[in-house]
Write an enzyme that holds these catalytic residues in place. Structure first.
Site, PDB file in Angstrom:
ATOM      1  N   CYS A   1      -5.254  -3.346   2.264  1.00 12.67           N
ATOM      2  CA  CYS A   1      -5.116  -3.540   3.408  1.00 12.67           C
ATOM      3  C   CYS A   1      -6.368  -3.731   4.374  1.00 12.67           C
ATOM      4  O   CYS A   1      -7.004  -5.113   4.568  1.00 12.67           O
ATOM      5  CB  CYS A   1      -4.266  -2.285   3.986  1.00 12.67           C
ATOM      6  SG  CYS A   1      -3.356  -2.767   5.758  1.00 12.67           S
TER       7      CYS A   1
ATOM      8  N   VAL B   1      -0.248  -2.754  10.469  1.00 13.80           N
ATOM      9  CA  VAL B   1       0.055  -2.568  11.770  1.00 13.80           C
ATOM     10  C   VAL B   1      -0.628  -3.614  12.594  1.00 13.80           C
ATOM     11  O   VAL B   1       0.310  -3.492  13.946  1.00 13.80           O
ATOM     12  CB  VAL B   1      -0.137  -0.917  12.210  1.00 13.80           C
ATOM     13  CG1 VAL B   1       0.842  -0.105  11.228  1.00 13.80           C
ATOM     14  CG2 VAL B   1      -1.458  -0.571  12.085  1.00 13.80           C
TER      15      VAL B   1
ATOM     16  N   LYS C   1      -9.432   2.466  -1.853  1.00 14.50           N
ATOM     17  CA  LYS C   1      -9.584   1.942  -0.700  1.00 14.50           C
ATOM     18  C   LYS C   1     -10.922   2.366  -0.288  1.00 14.50           C
ATOM     19  O   LYS C   1     -11.177   3.518   0.006  1.00 14.50           O
ATOM     20  CB  LYS C   1      -8.600   2.053   0.160  1.00 14.50           C
ATOM     21  CG  LYS C   1      -8.525   1.463   1.576  1.00 14.50           C
ATOM     22  CD  LYS C   1      -7.239   1.599   2.468  1.00 14.50           C
ATOM     23  CE  LYS C   1      -7.216   0.678   3.481  1.00 14.50           C
ATOM     24  NZ  LYS C   1      -5.926   0.942   4.366  1.00 14.50           N
TER      25      LYS C   1
ATOM     26  N   GLU D   1       0.822  -1.182   0.131  1.00 11.61           N
ATOM     27  CA  GLU D   1      -0.032  -0.044  -0.081  1.00 11.61           C
ATOM     28  C   GLU D   1       0.877   1.252   0.009  1.00 11.61           C
ATOM     29  O   GLU D   1       2.081   1.153   0.412  1.00 11.61           O
ATOM     30  CB  GLU D   1      -0.877   0.113   1.187  1.00 11.61           C
ATOM     31  CG  GLU D   1      -1.714   0.978   1.614  1.00 11.61           C
ATOM     32  CD  GLU D   1      -2.730   0.915   2.782  1.00 11.61           C
ATOM     33  OE1 GLU D   1      -2.272   0.053   3.628  1.00 11.61           O
ATOM     34  OE2 GLU D   1      -3.394   1.827   3.246  1.00 11.61           O
TER      35      GLU D   1
HETATM   36  C1  ACM Z   1      -4.334  -0.298   6.835  1.00 11.86           C
HETATM   37  O1  ACM Z   1      -5.234  -0.321   6.635  1.00 11.86           O
HETATM   38  N1  ACM Z   1      -3.234   0.292   6.409  1.00 11.86           N
HETATM   39  C2  ACM Z   1      -3.898  -1.029   8.419  1.00 11.86           C
END
Ligand code: ACM
Length: 262
Positions: free
Chosen positions: A143, A170, A109, A38
């Site tokens: 992510c 994370v 996203k 990402e």
């Molecule tokens: C994330 O979506 N970068 C944890």
């Protein structure tokens, strides 16, 4: 089909350096499809809109995206990468799918994580599936989308055989949870996470590495370390993902009881 990920640590606010590094790391490698983390152009932990503006780029005109297109065409490969996108003075946490011909498709996203909500607009285009020149269908999610099983389900119902998953993880859950995303949809998943640490005045984030490739049967075909930059590929037969039978009497799509679901 040789598919894989490049796990590395993008440098915050240095898109030129990041594309050079990607080119250098991939130049002598063999693969058909590679997934990068990402926000591979920009890094993750912004402190101001000014910083974001300094690195976000238009797709496909921006330098980072053009660099990926050059690489895809030189090597005759497909590349999926997270990218910090600017469009009409709005910012998106996006990923691009780049064909060897230079065609570029973008996913924005949908499920933004933590402070991403301060910087980015939520994605506005839905989950789409793309057919590669060899007939294989692939989809993208980014992510935190992993935590919403609807994301991978939508891609699978639309025919995705491989879900490409650029990440900056994370929390500690995703890499294990991808077993379920792969098995419940009987698809291949490629989670390309980043490594390293980023710091600003308010926060410090350590990214968890451990990028994974999971098969429709839930086998971990590849698993990277937590800390190191790693390029890993595996040979897969994507046609396995067309078979949605998990037993002789259970087809996971035909057995869905949608009248009981929200
Ligand atoms: C994330 O979506 N970068 C944890």
């Amino acid at each position: 089909m040789k598919v894989g990920f490049l796990q590395f640590a993008p440098v915050l606010l240095n898109p030129e350096g990041n594309i050079e590094k990607i080119k250098q790391l991939l130049s002598d490698k063999e693969f058909d499809l590679i997934v990068l983390p990402e926000l591979s152009n920009s890094g993750y932990l912004f402190s101001s809109v000014t910083e974001l503006e300094s690195v976000a780029e238009e797709i496909p005109a921006g330098k980072f995206c053009r660099g990926l297109c050059e690489l895809a065409s030189e090597k005759n490969v497909y590349i999926v990468s997270g990218i910090c996108e600017r469009s009409d003075n709005k910012f998106y946490n996006s990923s691009v799918l780049i064909y060897p011909s230079g065609e570029v498709y973008t996913y924005r996203k949908i499920h933004l994580f933590m402070e991403e909500k301060k910087w980015f607009e939520p994605g506005d285009r839905g989950f789409e599936v793309y057919t590669l020149n060899n007939g294989i269908k692939i989809g993208m999610m980014i992510c935190f989308d992993w935590l919403f099983p609807e994301a991978s389900r939508t891609l699978a119902l639309k025919g995705a055989q491989i879900i490409c998953h650029p990440s900056n993880l994370v929390l500690k859950y995703c890499q294990r949870a991808m077993f379920s995303r792969a098995v419940e949809n009987r698809v291949f998943t490629i989670t390309a996470n980043r490594t390293g640490t980023e710091k600003n005045a308010n926060n410090e984030l350590k990214f968890t590495g451990n990028s994974v490739i999971v098969s429709p049967a839930g086998d971990y075909l590849a698993s990277a370390s937590e800390e190191n930059e790693e390029f890993i590929t595996v040979d897969i037969d994507p046609s396995i993902a067309l078979d949605k039978n998990i037993t002789s009497m259970n087809n996971i799509f035909e057995d869905r009881r949608t009248e009981f679901y929200f």
